[in-house]
Motif scaffolding. Structure first.
Motif, PDB file in Angstrom:
ATOM      1  N   ILE A 109      -6.831  40.072  20.113  1.00  0.00           N
ATOM      2  CA  ILE A 109      -5.691  39.811  20.992  1.00  0.00           C
ATOM      3  C   ILE A 109      -4.556  40.338  19.902  1.00  0.00           C
ATOM      4  O   ILE A 109      -4.366  40.051  18.715  1.00  0.00           O
ATOM      5  CB  ILE A 109      -5.454  38.302  21.482  1.00  0.00           C
ATOM      6  N   CYS A 110      -3.662  41.247  20.635  1.00  0.00           N
ATOM      7  CA  CYS A 110      -2.708  41.873  19.981  1.00  0.00           C
ATOM      8  C   CYS A 110      -1.365  41.328  20.322  1.00  0.00           C
ATOM      9  O   CYS A 110      -1.122  41.108  21.495  1.00  0.00           O
ATOM     10  CB  CYS A 110      -2.962  43.407  19.956  1.00  0.00           C
ATOM     11  N   PHE A 111      -0.232  41.442  19.526  1.00  0.00           N
ATOM     12  CA  PHE A 111       0.915  40.892  19.748  1.00  0.00           C
ATOM     13  C   PHE A 111       2.165  41.983  19.320  1.00  0.00           C
ATOM     14  O   PHE A 111       2.458  42.164  18.032  1.00  0.00           O
ATOM     15  CB  PHE A 111       1.503  39.662  18.993  1.00  0.00           C
ATOM     16  N   GLY A 112       2.657  42.803  20.261  1.00  0.00           N
ATOM     17  CA  GLY A 112       3.315  43.617  19.938  1.00  0.00           C
ATOM     18  C   GLY A 112       4.878  43.483  20.138  1.00  0.00           C
ATOM     19  O   GLY A 112       5.382  42.848  21.100  1.00  0.00           O
ATOM     20  N   ALA A 113       5.603  43.727  19.141  1.00  0.00           N
ATOM     21  CA  ALA A 113       7.200  43.498  19.111  1.00  0.00           C
ATOM     22  C   ALA A 113       7.585  44.648  20.059  1.00  0.00           C
ATOM     23  O   ALA A 113       7.538  45.837  19.728  1.00  0.00           O
ATOM     24  CB  ALA A 113       7.688  43.574  17.773  1.00  0.00           C
ATOM     25  N   CYS A 114       8.275  44.106  21.208  1.00  0.00           N
ATOM     26  CA  CYS A 114       8.993  45.086  22.272  1.00  0.00           C
ATOM     27  C   CYS A 114      10.065  44.875  22.547  1.00  0.00           C
ATOM     28  O   CYS A 114      10.574  43.680  22.178  1.00  0.00           O
ATOM     29  CB  CYS A 114       7.977  45.282  23.286  1.00  0.00           C
ATOM     30  N   SER A 115      10.792  45.653  23.445  1.00  0.00           N
ATOM     31  CA  SER A 115      12.019  45.367  23.858  1.00  0.00           C
ATOM     32  C   SER A 115      12.316  45.796  25.243  1.00  0.00           C
ATOM     33  O   SER A 115      11.985  47.070  25.507  1.00  0.00           O
ATOM     34  CB  SER A 115      13.267  45.678  22.861  1.00  0.00           C
ATOM     35  N   TYR A 116      12.853  45.094  26.124  1.00  0.00           N
ATOM     36  CA  TYR A 116      13.072  45.737  27.559  1.00  0.00           C
ATOM     37  C   TYR A 116      14.274  44.805  28.128  1.00  0.00           C
ATOM     38  O   TYR A 116      14.614  43.794  27.704  1.00  0.00           O
ATOM     39  CB  TYR A 116      12.222  45.379  28.688  1.00  0.00           C
ATOM     40  N   VAL A 117      15.345  45.467  28.872  1.00  0.00           N
ATOM     41  CA  VAL A 117      16.261  44.937  29.499  1.00  0.00           C
ATOM     42  C   VAL A 117      15.841  44.090  30.636  1.00  0.00           C
ATOM     43  O   VAL A 117      14.836  44.468  31.486  1.00  0.00           O
ATOM     44  CB  VAL A 117      17.343  45.903  29.991  1.00  0.00           C
ATOM     45  N   LYS A 118      16.149  42.725  30.435  1.00  0.00           N
ATOM     46  CA  LYS A 118      15.416  41.760  31.206  1.00  0.00           C
ATOM     47  C   LYS A 118      16.668  40.725  32.221  1.00  0.00           C
ATOM     48  O   LYS A 118      17.807  40.835  31.698  1.00  0.00           O
ATOM     49  CB  LYS A 118      14.740  40.829  30.698  1.00  0.00           C
TER      50      LYS A 118
END
Length: 262
Positions: free
Chosen positions: A194-203
């Motif tokens: 299982i992978c944990f990717g640092a991401c960013s989205y307007v929410k």
């Protein structure tokens, strides 16, 4: 693997699901907005991978120890940073959640008695005595820049300087309905990671207020060959070859998990 149908249900608009393109966009968004001092973008831990069994066994042990229903379990991830290795890592608190009564029945109150704490990095998942709900090394060493798609040293904001009200410290996910379901929908792959990717989205933070480029996480699987189980195809099964990112960020929403599906 789950059966693929010729006429498949479109899950692309489901708020829990992230496809490959969306994941790559989120990773680029993170790289565009989060830096070390001086617009330095050279740091590790942006996409952590650990054996699925380590996470699953930890949750199973927690449930068995306290006679808990897995459907009540939440995982609260704390963003952390090591100045020695110049790498991001995570701490995760296993705890429970209780559904609030209508009209707020999509909101679950987090209960931290009992709980268990672990550190998560590429080295694996190990118990930790650090139970803080933020990490001073992360907050003081990282800077945010909202200057288009490039970094400007004159526009950097230190995360620690927000008064505790703007930049995310934690991200909370439900175990059974999201993380475990993703594993099941992908056919319970043997020797998966299982992978944990640092991401960013307007929410949307509360249905009306926008959170501009918060630091979030996308969780996804790798198969035994080390291949990412992410693509842009559509399947009848919700999480097949898809990641999940609809955790609840604190701030703005602390002490709760909010189900994006309502």
């Amino acid at each position: 693997m789950p059966v693929r149908l010729q006429q498949q249900t479109d899950t692309s608009d489901d708020p829990q699901v992230i496809d490959l393109t969306s994941y790559e966009t989120g990773r680029q968004n993170f790289r565009n907005h989060y830096f070390l001092e001086g617009c330095n973008s050279v740091f590790g831990g942006q996409d952590i991978a650990i054996p699925w069994d380590e996470l699953n066994n930890s949750v199973n042990t927690f449930c068995a120890q306290y006679s808990l229903d897995p459907g009540m379990v939440a995982l609260r991830f704390v963003y952390c940073y090591s100045i020695d290795s110049t790498e991001l890592f995570l701490r995760v608190q296993l705890l429970t959640m209780i559904q609030q009564p209508p009209p707020n029945n999509n909101t679950y109150t987090l209960v931290d008695t009992p709980c268990a704490w672990y550190q998560v990095s590429d080295a694996g998942m190990v118990p930790t005595a650090d139970t803080n709900l933020d990490d001073i090394m992360y907050l003081t060493n990282f800077y945010y820049c909202d200057y288009g798609n490039q970094c400007d040293v004159t526009q950097l904001q230190q995360l620690a300087g927000d008064g505790g009200i703007e930049f995310a410290r934690t991200d909370t996910f439900p175990w059974q309905n999201e993380i475990w379901q993703m594993y099941i929908d992908n056919g319970s792959p043997t020797a998966a990671k299982i992978c944990f990717g640092a991401c960013s989205y307007v929410k949307k933070s509360d249905g009306s207020q926008l959170e501009i480029w918060p630091h979030g996480l996308v969780l996804y699987l790798q198969n035994s060959e080390g291949e990412d189980m992410l693509d842009d195809n559509t399947y009848i099964v919700l999480f097949e070859n898809k990641g999940c990112d609809m955790g609840t960020l604190c701030p703005t929403n602390c002490g709760v998990y909010i189900d994006p599906a309502g």
